[in-house]
Scaffold this active site. Structure first.
Site, PDB file in Angstrom:
ATOM      1  N   ASP A   1      -2.784  -0.917 -10.763  1.00 47.85           N
ATOM      2  CA  ASP A   1      -3.327  -1.712  -9.663  1.00 47.85           C
ATOM      3  C   ASP A   1      -2.454  -2.940  -9.431  1.00 47.85           C
ATOM      4  O   ASP A   1      -1.577  -3.276 -10.229  1.00 47.85           O
ATOM      5  CB  ASP A   1      -4.782  -2.095  -9.921  1.00 47.85           C
ATOM      6  CG  ASP A   1      -4.973  -2.865 -11.226  1.00 47.85           C
ATOM      7  OD1 ASP A   1      -4.058  -3.620 -11.624  1.00 47.85           O
ATOM      8  OD2 ASP A   1      -6.039  -2.716 -11.853  1.00 47.85           O
TER       9      ASP A   1
ATOM     10  N   MET B   1      -6.865   4.772 -14.216  1.00 48.24           N
ATOM     11  CA  MET B   1      -6.878   6.029 -14.975  1.00 48.24           C
ATOM     12  C   MET B   1      -7.668   7.107 -14.226  1.00 48.24           C
ATOM     13  O   MET B   1      -7.266   8.274 -14.187  1.00 48.24           O
ATOM     14  CB  MET B   1      -7.459   5.789 -16.369  1.00 48.24           C
ATOM     15  CG  MET B   1      -6.476   5.094 -17.307  1.00 48.24           C
ATOM     16  SD  MET B   1      -7.011   5.014 -19.022  1.00 48.24           S
ATOM     17  CE  MET B   1      -8.190   3.676 -18.954  1.00 48.24           C
TER      18      MET B   1
ATOM     19  N   THR C   1      -7.920  -2.468 -20.454  1.00 45.39           N
ATOM     20  CA  THR C   1      -9.238  -3.072 -20.597  1.00 45.39           C
ATOM     21  C   THR C   1      -9.959  -2.334 -21.712  1.00 45.39           C
ATOM     22  O   THR C   1      -9.559  -1.236 -22.100  1.00 45.39           O
ATOM     23  CB  THR C   1     -10.077  -2.968 -19.307  1.00 45.39           C
ATOM     24  OG1 THR C   1     -10.276  -1.587 -18.992  1.00 45.39           O
ATOM     25  CG2 THR C   1      -9.376  -3.656 -18.141  1.00 45.39           C
TER      26      THR C   1
ATOM     27  N   CYS D   1     -27.820  67.678  -1.023  1.00 46.57           N
ATOM     28  CA  CYS D   1     -27.952  66.588  -0.037  1.00 46.57           C
ATOM     29  C   CYS D   1     -26.660  65.813   0.156  1.00 46.57           C
ATOM     30  O   CYS D   1     -26.478  65.138   1.172  1.00 46.57           O
ATOM     31  CB  CYS D   1     -29.076  65.630  -0.435  1.00 46.57           C
ATOM     32  SG  CYS D   1     -28.886  64.939  -2.102  1.00 46.57           S
TER      33      CYS D   1
ATOM     34  N   VAL E   1     -14.294   8.725 -12.239  1.00 43.40           N
ATOM     35  CA  VAL E   1     -15.281   8.284 -11.255  1.00 43.40           C
ATOM     36  C   VAL E   1     -14.543   7.915  -9.979  1.00 43.40           C
ATOM     37  O   VAL E   1     -13.676   7.034  -9.988  1.00 43.40           O
ATOM     38  CB  VAL E   1     -16.105   7.092 -11.771  1.00 43.40           C
ATOM     39  CG1 VAL E   1     -17.121   6.656 -10.711  1.00 43.40           C
ATOM     40  CG2 VAL E   1     -16.815   7.467 -13.058  1.00 43.40           C
TER      41      VAL E   1
ATOM     42  N   HIS F   1     -21.976   3.478 -23.557  1.00 44.84           N
ATOM     43  CA  HIS F   1     -21.411   4.796 -23.864  1.00 44.84           C
ATOM     44  C   HIS F   1     -21.866   5.256 -25.246  1.00 44.84           C
ATOM     45  O   HIS F   1     -22.295   6.410 -25.437  1.00 44.84           O
ATOM     46  CB  HIS F   1     -19.884   4.749 -23.851  1.00 44.84           C
ATOM     47  CG  HIS F   1     -19.303   4.554 -22.498  1.00 44.84           C
ATOM     48  ND1 HIS F   1     -18.018   4.037 -22.318  1.00 44.84           N
ATOM     49  CD2 HIS F   1     -19.790   4.768 -21.253  1.00 44.84           C
ATOM     50  CE1 HIS F   1     -17.757   3.972 -21.023  1.00 44.84           C
ATOM     51  NE2 HIS F   1     -18.822   4.407 -20.355  1.00 44.84           N
TER      52      HIS F   1
ATOM     53  N   GLY G   1     -10.344   1.380 -15.985  1.00 44.01           N
ATOM     54  CA  GLY G   1     -10.881   2.679 -15.606  1.00 44.01           C
ATOM     55  C   GLY G   1     -10.422   3.141 -14.251  1.00 44.01           C
ATOM     56  O   GLY G   1     -10.170   4.334 -14.040  1.00 44.01           O
TER      57      GLY G   1
END
Length: 906
Positions: A504, A566, A615, A246, A627, A674, A563
């Protein structure tokens, strides 16, 4: 006993079933001995079986059928003699995985008229190898040769120790008996090799079936091909057993640049090109009622020419005009190997474009390579989907080979290989499994797309032991800490050339960045500063800094701040090193950080990252998290990947000496959350538990002092700063829970500071988690049973809070947290935080709950929440956790009404 009716068939099936049940208990050693003796017996009978097949069917070539019988016995035995098919076939003690092979039971074997003996031998041998039984349903025109082959294998197997009746066959096959066999409830699998009708019947039987599809193999000859090899290979394949395999070539497609050269090579090698009139006459006998004419299958060139009425065809008359049957050359006649028709069309109006299963070929001219591939695809689609396609080409032309193999929809793509012999495996490529049943996949309506082998006749049990897979503990390679350590720690950057500082505006205005730049100047390191990081940085904000970073091309990135700087610096770092990374991929959720869909490349090739917290709270200096808010969608994304872990963290308490009180409170509670969440996380380990407890202890002891005394209590400042980093190392490896999930969404929706959002939720989350019978439990192998209540009680014991029962200890812990919040002058409810937004809050609770459920932190929570649970936790937090408030416990039945039990705090 001869099998000629339904009653006799029923008896045979029951005998085979009983024999198989006994054979299923045989060991691998016993089975292999039987397999060997059966293969030897079949091989010894290869010539008489070949003669019987040709005599009975009137098809094919005895000598070639000998080779097929030899292949079905010797090659099959040689390939599979060492394969484990009984009992434990794989045992991986390291990963706790064991695989056990079990037979499927009684198999129905459908045998074609084209290959009756070799197919029977092949199917019988792989059945024996796998401790199954098989009953053959032969084609009516091949019943004697099929039965003879089956009997030879059976007799040898029984002589070697196999049970009787393990192999059976229908002596007088009919459609009724074949269908009864395939549809019988004791038949567990059908091995169907035959015409489309029989294969379709197998698949319609209601039983699992391994069938094959029709073949209409095209062979493309590229301009770069070795023409002599290509033509010789095609003729070798097409003449084998008169073209009945085949997989044999049915059409040749030749690129125009070498078409005439290929044609002359075919002629030189014994092919005969039909004249237009001859082509018409042969075309008329190829088909019968729109299907392949059985009368031509496996017939010689002379017989086909006779059937077509074109008389004796001789190579000496090639290209000359003659009348039907007229000899123009007085010399002896040399019969051609194959007949070739030069055609253009593909489809029902062109008989030569069908599968022909005879020494007849169609030949197409293609303008160029891609046109040839297109024609090959059309031929496959017309009559051979999923089967086989062949390409003859210079092996160095990898791009064209890739184009061909991706374009054709066939399970076997052969390169520079005769297809009849190449497709059945182990002849022209030892890694292609030998088989006489060739699956065509879903293209051809089959369940398999590979060559059928013994493993297709096995049920494989997988025994999976519960395994505690490898865990991890990953933090920055260097963490420097102590009051005033910043200048000394920065000197570790000696040898760096250009530093990019991310911070900042308030910190820049306060001059804290000068503490860094002064040291860099002393070391001769050039520097630039991006001081526009926003609170809760957005993607737009990150991209703004990224443009400056890319233009400056630093070899060190220094993030100084809380935070937000960073987090922003981590994302800038990633995009600087790998601009191809997409934020959408970076934000992709995962259940296990080691198995995430979107894998980040390693960082540090262009620049290292230094994190300097100013901080005490986020712990971002030692975590793989960042975040960032997608300002287009309004969603705050917690991103996670260990590639984002800074190379160096400098934890200098001097930098936080003058932190504002509110920031001290919110950051401290964030760090406490945390530690609390990482301690009860499903990913908590011995490496993280001690860190979490140490951070909790330090924060309860020193956070109130740091809040009230500020710079006047440098020791308290120092301890709280360390606690935040220690908690960061804990949750960097144990992860967090739904308190953070909910805080993320509360913060992004109503602009509530992150630490405050955690403070508003944590007591409710503790009470929610503290149950031994959660409705849903988190999925992770290390988390063997719900014990969050016990874990919270351990924290209470560590803090010496008292309590006689786990429930009482949990309440003492909640009381202590609420008392700490009061000392820090933190609001007790969301309502106090958002006094004028009650309607807005309730209108958004549903959406916040859904988003929190999908938050990355949710998966590690010890109690896997329902969205409704999160909605109600938000509502409870809105009302508050006071003496008069109620503890929420969800009734542990889906659909049941939630009950509120009044448990006063204190």
């Amino acid at each position: 006993m001869r099998i000629t009716n339904l009653q006799e068939l029923e008896t045979l099936i029951q005998q085979a079933k009983a024999a198989q049940e006994v054979y299923a208990t045989y060991s691998q050693t016993q089975v292999d001995a039987i397999f060997k003796q059966a293969a030897l017996a079949a091989n010894a009978a290869r010539i008489p079986l070949a003669k019987l097949a040709v005599e009975e069917t009137g098809m094919g070539v005895i000598e070639d059928k000998v080779i097929k019988n030899h292949f079905a016995s010797e090659y099959i035995y040689n390939k599979y003699k060492q394969e484990k098919t009984c009992g434990v076939i794989e045992d991986d003690k390291t990963y706790g995985i064991q695989k056990i092979a079990e037979p499927v039971g009684v198999i129905a074997g459908i045998v074609p008229v084209t290959n009756p003996t070799s197919t029977t031998v092949f199917k019988a041998l792989i059945t024996l190898k796998t401790r199954n039984a098989i009953i053959f349903s032969p084609h009516p025109r091949a019943k004697q040769s099929t039965a003879a082959a089956a009997k030879i294998v059976l007799d040898a197997a029984v002589a070697a120790g196999a049970p009787e009746h393990l192999i059976g066959w229908i002596d007088e096959p009919t459609v009724e008996l074949s269908q009864a066999l395939m549809q019988h409830p004791d038949i567990k699998l059908i091995l169907a090799t035959g015409g489309p009708g029989m294969v379709k019947a197998a698949y319609s039987s209601g039983h699992p079936s391994l069938g094959v599809g029709a073949g209409n193999t095209p062979a493309v000859i590229d301009a770069t091909a070795d023409i002599q090899t290509a033509v010789s290979s095609i003729l070798l394949s097409k003449t084998f057993d008169n073209g009945m395999i085949c997989a044999s070539e049915q059409s040749v497609i030749v690129v125009d640049a070498v078409y005439e050269q290929v044609k002359q090579e075919f002629i030189a090698r014994g092919a005969y090109f039909l004249s237009p009139d001859e082509q018409t006459q042969v075309g008329q006998v190829l088909l019968q009622n729109g299907h392949l004419n059985p009368a031509i299958v496996g017939q010689s060139v002379a017989k086909i020419a006779q059937l077509a009425g074109i008389g004796l065809v001789c190579l000496e008359d090639q290209g000359q005009q003659r009348q039907t049957g007229e000899r123009l050359n007085p010399l002896p006649c040399t019969l051609p190997k194959v007949l070739i028709a030069e055609v253009e069309q593909i489809g029902p109006n062109e008989p030569f474009s069908y599968e022909k299963l005879s020494p007849v070929l169609a030949m197409y001219r293609a303008s160029q390579f891609h046109d040839a591939v297109e024609k090959a695809g059309q031929l496959v689609a017309f009559g051979g989907q999923g089967h086989t396609a062949v390409l003859y080409i210079d092996p160095a032309h990898l791009d064209d080979i890739a184009y061909f193999k991706h374009a054709v929809k066939t399970a076997r793509v052969l390169i520079n290989t005769p297809s009849s012999q190449g497709a059945i495996g182990d002849l022209y490529n030892f890694k292609l499994d030998p088989s006489l049943t060739l699956g065509c996949g879903t293209w051809g309506g089959n369940t398999v797309s590979e060559n059928v082998t013994p493993h297709h006749l096995l049920n494989i049990k997988t025994v999976s032991e519960r395994q505690e897979n490898m865990l991890w503990f990953r933090v920055p390679p260097k963490i420097y800490f102590k009051y005033g350590c910043l200048p000394a720690a920065l000197r570790d950057l000696v040898g760096k050339q250009r530093a990019f500082i991310v911070t900042d505006q308030p910190l820049f205005d306060l001059g804290l960045v000068n503490k860094v730049t002064t040291v860099l100047d002393e070391m001769g390191i050039k520097h630039d500063v991006f001081h526009e990081v926003e609170p809760d940085p957005t993607l737009s904000n990150v991209n703004k800094g990224l443009e400056l970073l890319k233009s400056y091309q630093p070899d060190v990135i220094i993030a100084i701040g809380g935070g937000s700087p960073m987090d922003a610096a981590k994302v800038m770092w990633l995009m600087y090193e790998h601009p191809e990374v997409e934020f959408e991929g970076l934000a992709t959720r995962f259940m296990d950080i080691r198995k995430r869909v979107y894998e980040l490349p390693p960082l540090g090739q262009k620049a290292i990252m230094v994190a300097i917290p100013t901080t005490s709270g986020t712990g971002s200096e030692v975590t793989p998290f960042a975040v960032v808010t997608d300002d287009r969608a309004g969603i705050k994304y917690p991103l996670a990947d260990y590639a984002l872990t800074p190379n160096m963290a400098i934890v200098d308490p001097e930098l936080v000496l003058h932190m504002p009180k509110k920031l001290t409170a919110y950051g401290g509670i964030d760090a406490l959350t945390h530690a609390l969440e990482s301690y009860v996380s499903v990913l908590a380990t011995e490496f993280t538990e001690g860190l979490a407890l140490e951070a909790i202890g330090l924060l309860f002891q020193y956070l109130p002092r740091a809040y009230h005394q500020g710079a006047n209590d440098p020791k308290a400042r120092e301890k709280v700063h360390y606690a935040a980093t220690i908690a960061g190392m804990a949750f960097a490896n144990a992860f967090l829970g739904v308190c953070h999930s909910m805080a993320h969404k509360l913060g992004s929706t109503f602009h509530v500071p992150h630490g405050l959002a955690n403070a508003l939720m944590i007591s409710h989350v503790i009470r929610y988690n503290a149950t031994d019978v959660p409705f849903k439990q988190a999925i992770f192998p290390q988390y063997k049973y719900p014990h969050a209540k016990e874990r919270y009680a351990q924290i209470a014991d560590y803090l010496k809070l008292g309590g006689d029962t786990p429930e009482a200890k949990v309440e003492r812990l909640v009381e202590a947290i609420e008392a700490l919040k009061q000392q820090l002058e933190i609001p007790g409810t969301i309502k106090e935080t958002l006094p004028d937004d009650a309607q807005a809050f309730y209108s958004k609770v549903e959406h916040m709950a859904e988003q929190a459920f999908d938050d990355q932190c949710t998966g590690a929570n010890p109690r896997y929440p329902l969205i409704q649970d999160l909605k109600e936790l938000y509502t409870l937090a809105y009302l508050g956790c006071r003496l008069e408030s109620a503890t929420y416990y969800r009734t542990e039945e889906p659909g049941a009404k939630n009950e509120i039990e009044l448990l006063p705090v204190g």
